[in-house]
Structure formats: structure tokens, C-alpha cells
Design an enzyme around this catalytic site. Structure first.
Site, PDB file in Angstrom:
ATOM      1  N   GLU A  32       1.826  -0.294  -4.867  1.00 24.06           N
ATOM      2  CA  GLU A  32       0.861   0.699  -5.337  1.00 24.06           C
ATOM      3  C   GLU A  32       1.605   2.014  -5.479  1.00 24.06           C
ATOM      4  O   GLU A  32       1.968   2.639  -4.483  1.00 24.06           O
ATOM      5  CB  GLU A  32      -0.274   0.856  -4.315  1.00 24.06           C
ATOM      6  N   ASP A  60       0.832  -1.201   0.000  1.00 22.91           N
ATOM      7  CA  ASP A  60       0.000   0.000   0.000  1.00 22.91           C
ATOM      8  C   ASP A  60       0.868   1.254   0.000  1.00 22.91           C
ATOM      9  O   ASP A  60       1.878   1.324   0.713  1.00 22.91           O
ATOM     10  CB  ASP A  60      -0.877  -0.039   1.274  1.00 22.91           C
TER      11      ASP A  60
HETATM   12  C1  GLC Z   1      -4.285   3.003  -0.736  1.00 26.38           C
HETATM   13  C2  GLC Z   1      -5.500   2.106  -0.657  1.00 26.38           C
HETATM   14  C3  GLC Z   1      -6.672   2.939  -0.235  1.00 26.38           C
HETATM   15  C4  GLC Z   1      -6.376   3.523   1.133  1.00 26.38           C
HETATM   16  C5  GLC Z   1      -5.064   4.292   1.120  1.00 26.38           C
HETATM   17  C6  GLC Z   1      -4.575   4.572   2.500  1.00 26.38           C
HETATM   18  O1  GLC Z   1      -4.396   3.958  -1.715  1.00 26.38           O
HETATM   19  O2  GLC Z   1      -5.705   1.476  -1.888  1.00 26.38           O
HETATM   20  O3  GLC Z   1      -7.871   2.230  -0.217  1.00 26.38           O
HETATM   21  O4  GLC Z   1      -7.401   4.386   1.517  1.00 26.38           O
HETATM   22  O5  GLC Z   1      -4.035   3.560   0.510  1.00 26.38           O
HETATM   23  O6  GLC Z   1      -4.179   3.377   3.106  1.00 26.38           O
END
Ligand code: GLC
Length: 560
Positions: A273, A213
Site C-alpha cells: 500500500e 500496510d
Molecule cells: C492503512 C489501512 C488503514 C489503516 C492504516 C493504519 O492505510 O488501509 O485502514 O487505518 O493503514 O494501519
């Protein structure tokens, strides 16, 4: 590391599960791990290679579980550790690997280490694991810098100190997301040590990989300088794409590579991500020895235009060849493709509001385009991710009332951004009944209502309805995934653009590429039918294709 030279994740189709919305085994209206476990046959029939589970860890659920209070546990609402073990085992029996989410940027304010930090004094080792700072201005009343929270408002919250001087406003702590999600300070050696343990914990349980994440965000400039001017996603920033990330990811790669195969031949993976504006930003993340994969968000951001899709595909292929940066058209943070493509432009934070304003207009167009986009996605070289419900063509649910909304983005922007609840509505499994079959058992008088309200017409999108309809979106996905497995041109490799001679890239709305041996993808983004490129046979089409022409908003897989 590989299975006869083939690394599984390089061309895997991975299915993203948002566990609270997938299937509810105990009838409390909240999806859970036993629910997912009992639906593994559905995923095997669909034909996916792996599932990625968004967080199922103990959490106050202020941000859908991305506010983790125990990284090595299971939230009792979702199941037990025995359910995780059973899930990994049963999934393997279906040839499905399990990827879990790692949330290293922040924890929950309910995490014991953050609670300890709150209880400790300014300057203490407990506070040093996070970013506690004195405020600016008279009495420290202003936040320490001008960073915004990604969910709206300031990225700082002031705490109340209880010390020898009584109870009084004190230091501030940093949270790039919600107040309930304090950021870890990764320069504190306790933090990388903690996460090494967490990574080992899950790899030991046999998971095949980790989804990381906010992988672009976890290191901050130690001076925490104010932001100046605009700060696009790719620009050097005090909290994005910091050079310290790469050595960290190399160390995680070494951990992944030190693990033996988990019930399958082949290596463990991690996928970051990483949000960016220009694809070159991904360069450092893709250096050898770093994270095996990062998401390629080009298509999720692209509007429904042939030139935009082609540009997005070219940019990503130039960098990665498709295998280290999987393709994706939807996830739990972005408005559903079947609704997004009702608009021509790409995804922005305003998309959900625009969809709400659009009412019922264009719904059929969006649905047709999403089916066509799926055939583009699954024909591209490399790996692809599918977000649960995409295979049912689920639309974004726009009619969620303020009282039912859950996303902190909605609350932190005073409702200006409706947020992401509309793509997280529980899955309809059957045509009728409370929750449309979302709950597998009843408690007392019947299953509880799903935790997010489903629209009245949800039953028409249900698995039950779609299995009975040979032209359904579900059957299109099943056919595409079967063909993708069997056709020698699909999966890893390259593509060659085959737009009509004399036409510029994507001119006239036709997007067309060839893959060897003998495969052509043609997608019509334009308003009028176009002749199909020369071919032997139509292998699969997202809509009716007759008389040698491809209707608008339709894609076809052809044999050459
Ligand atoms: C990422 C996740 C999202 C979350 C954010 C904070 O972007 O995909 O759903 O709100 O991180 O953890």
C-alpha cells in the site's frame, strides 16, 4: 514460478474482504472467518481469483484490526487458526487464493513488546524497538517534533513513568496513526527479525500473498526532524518513501520466491500500500527484485471526467503496464464509488462530508457511473482489485450517528472528518430480516444487530435481490468477470486509445480504447449521448444501449 509462463497475480481479479463486515456465522453481529468460509461459493460464482483479508489478528480494534496485538494469531471474535487453515483449503478447492494483511509500520499498544517497553526504563532495549523520546520545552511538555498523526492531532503521546522518583509524566512515543498504534523502529534488528518470522508463519500456512500496510512509511529519518513547509505525499519526507525500504523489500521478495507453490502453480506475491501524489513516486518500488506489486491508486483518486481517467490510466501504464500495480476504484479506506461519483471531483478527505451535505441528490447518477467505472476497471490491462460490496453497488452509508462511529479518524478530528465507517457497513445478503442476512445463525432470540448500523433500505442492495434481477450490478460484475476470463483480449497486455478522430484525449466525454484481438471499451463521461464507435456486437453494457448511441454515464464492451 509461473504456470506455463503465466504469473497468476499479473492479471488476477482480487476481492478485498473486510472480515468483520462480510458474513457473520455465529450470530454475534460481527463478521468472522467461518462466515467468509461459508460464502466462498458466492465468490467462486462471482469469478474472482483471490481474496485479500484485512486484519483478523488479535486486536483491541481501535483501528479496525490495524492495531495488531499478536501477528500470528486469530482474534477470538473472528475465529481460530483452524478456521484460517480451513478457509485456505476450501478457497483452494474453489480455485481462490488467499492474501493476508501484514502491518509492519506499527502494532497495537496492547502488543506484549510495547507493554514491555512501557514497563521498562527510558534508554532500555525494550524501548529501542519503538520511538521513545524526551519531549521538548520546559519539563519536556512539548512533543519531540511536529509530525502530525494521519488521523489528526500530534503523532506523539506522552507516557507516565513509574520509577524511583514516583509516578510522573515521562517520555513520548511516536504513532503515525492512532495513539493505540505505536510505530516500530525498523533500524532495531529485532524488528525485521520479528517480521521475517511473521511472513514465514503465514506463507507456511499456505497463503498466496501478503498485502503490506503503509508500505511507504515504515522507515523514518533517524533524526526525526521537524517537517518544514508543505509535505505532499510524493516529496522526500522523514517518514515516506525512504531509500531504506527497497533493500528491505528485496529481502522479503527473496523469502516469497523461496516458497514453493501453495496448492496452486505459481509464485507467492506481496502487494504494497503506497500512497503518492505523482506516479513516478512508485518507480523505486517497481524496480526488479522488490515487492512484486504495489497498488495503483490513480483511479481511486480520479474524478468522474474522461480526461482525468485517461490521464490516470496513461500515467500508470507508462510506469507499470498494469500488471505490477493493480487497478482499484475502492477499498476500506475510501468512500464507495457509487457515492463518490455523485460528485465530479476526485476523492479527498472532505469527500464524505460533502456526500453528507448532498443528501439524496444525484444518487442514481452515482450508481450509474460506478457501474460504468467497473467496466473500465475490468477492461484495463493487468490485475484489478474489487472491494466487497462494490459488486452490489453499495453506496457510502452517510447516516451513521456519532454514537455508532468507530473510526479513530472521526474521534481524533473531533468529528470534522466523519471517517471510513460508511464504506465498512456489513453486507446485505437477503432482502429482509435482522442484518439482512449478514448473520447466518441466531443466538437466543435472533442474531445480534450488526456492529455498524445498516440503512433501512439495505435489502434492495442484497445479494438475494440482485440475483433475481438480470440487470443488477451483481449480475453485471458476474458477466464482466466471466467475459474477462474468456475473452483473449482481456487480462494482461496493452491498450490503444481509440477516441474519435480529431478529438483530443477524452474530449466530449468519450473514453475509448481498443485491445487486441477485437475488443473495444467505450465509456461516456459526458452529459449527452454519443454515437458508439464502429463495432460488430455489444458484448456487455453498464446500462441500456439502444440505437447505436451510448447514454451518459454508461460504458460498453464491444467486439471490433
Ligand atoms: C492503512 C489501512 C488503514 C489503516 C492504516 C493504519 O492505510 O488501509 O485502514 O487505518 O493503514 O494501519
Amino acid at each position: 514460478m509461473s504456470d506455463g509462463g503465466h504469473v497468476w497475480w499479473e492479471d488476477a481479479v482480487v476481492y478485498e474482504v473486510y472480515p468483520r463486515s462480510f458474513a457473520d456465522a455465529d450470530g454475534d453481529g460481527v463478521g468472522d472467518l467461518p462466515g467468509l468460509r461459508s460464502r466462498l461459493g458466492y465468490l467462486a460464482d462471482l469469478g474472482v481469483d483471490a481474496v485479500w483479508l484485512t486484519p483478523f489478528y488479535p486486536s483491541p480494534l481501535a483501528d479496525g484490526g490495524y492495531d495488531v496485538s499478536d501477528y500470528c494469531g486469530v482474534d477470538p471474535l473472528l475465529g481460530t487458526m483452524a478456521d484460517v487453515d480451513g478457509l485456505v483449503k476450501d478457497a483452494a478447492a474453489h480455485q481462490i487464493r488467499v492474501i493476508v494483511d501484514l502491518v509492519p509500520n506499527h502494532c497495537s499498544s496492547a502488543h506484549p513488546l510495547f507493554r514491555a517497553a512501557l514497563a521498562a526504563a527510558p534508554g532500555s532495549p525494550e524501548r529501542a524497538r519503538f520511538f521513545f523520546r524526551d519531549g521538548r520545552g520546559p519539563g519536556g511538555e512539548q512533543p519531540p517534533n511536529n509530525w502530525p498523526s494521519q488521523f489528526g492531532g500530534s503523532a506523539w503521546t506522552r507516557v507516565t513513568e513509574a520509577d524511583g522518583q514516583g509516578v510522573h509524566p515521562g517520555q513520548w512515543y511516536l504513532h503515525l496513526y492512532d495513539t493505540s498504534q505505536p510505530d516500530w523502529d525498523w533500524r532495531n534488528p529485532d524488528v525485521p527479525a520479528l517480521f521475517e518470522d511473521v511472513i514465514g508463519f503465514w506463507l507456511d500456512r499456505g497463503v498466496a500473498g501478503l498485502r503490506v500496510d503503509v508500505a511507504h512509511g515504515i522507515f523514518k529519518d533517524p533524526d526525526l526532524p521537524d517537517l518544514t513547509g508543505s509535505h505532499p505525499l510524493n516529496a522526500p519526507s522523514p517518514y515516506r518513501h525512504r531509500p531504506e525500504l527497497q533493500p528491505l523489500y528485496r529481502s522479503w521478495r527473496a523469502i516469497l520466491d523461496s516458497y514453493p507453490a501453495a496448492g496452486f502453480p505459481g509464485a507467492r506475491t506481496a502487494i504494497g500500500e503506497v500512497w503518492y501524489d505523482v506516479p513516478e513516486t512508485l518507480g523505486p518500488y517497481l524496480e526488479p527484485g522488490g515487492l512484486p506489486q504495489v497498488f495503483n491508486f490513480e483511479l481511486i483518486l480520479a474524478g468522474w471526467r474522461a480526461a482525468e481517467f485517461r490521464g490516470a490510466i496513461d500515467a500508470a501504464l507508462a510506469l507499470t503496464g498494469g500488471s505490477r500495480a493493480p487497478w482499484v476504484i475502492g477499498n476500506h479506506d475510501v468512500a464507495r464509488p457509487a457515492s463518490r461519483y455523485r460528485l465530479d471531483e476526485g476523492f479527498t478527505p472532505q469527500t464524505v462530508s460533502r456526500l453528507i451535505a448532498l443528501g439524496d441528490q444525484n444518487a442514481e447518477t452515482g450508481a450509474r457511473r460506478a457501474r460504468a467505472a467497473a467496466l473500465v476497471l475490468l477492461a484495463l490491462p493487468g490485475s484489478a482489485y474489487i472491494y466487497q460490496g462494490e459488486e452490489l453497488g453499495l453506496p457510502e452509508v452517510t447516516e451513521i450517528g456519532a454514537e455508532a462511529r468507530q473510526d479513530p479518524r472521526f474521534f481524533r478530528t473531533g468529528g470534522e472528518y466523519p471517517g471510513r465507517d460508511g464504506c465498512r457497513v456489513p453486507i446485505p445478503w437477503s432482502r429482509t430480516g435482522t442484518g439482512f442476512g449478514f448473520s447466518l445463525t441466531s443466538q437466543g432470540d435472533g442474531p445480534a444487530a450488526p456492529w455498524l448500523p445498516q440503512p433501512a433500505q439495505w435489502g434492495r442492495y442484497s445479494v438475494e435481490s440482485q440475483l433475481a434481477d438480470e440487470h443488477s450490478t451483481l449480475n453485471l460484475y458476474r458477466a464482466a468477470l466471466r467475459l474477462r476470463r474468456d475473452h483473449p483480449a482481456l487480462g494482461p497486455g496493452t491498450l490503444r486509445w481509440a477516441d474519435r478522430e480529431g478529438a483530443g484525449p477524452g474530449d466530449g466525454g468519450l473514453l475509448c480504447f481498443a485491445r487486441e484481438p477485437g475488443f473495444i471499451l467505450a465509456a461516456n463521461f459526458g452529459p449527452a449521448p454519443v454515437p458508439l464507435p464502429a463495432h460488430r456486437e455489444v458484448l456487455l453494457a453498464s446500462g441500456p444501449v439502444t440505437g447505436g448511441s451510448l447514454p451518459p454515464d454508461t460504458a460498453a464492451w464491444l467486439s471490433a
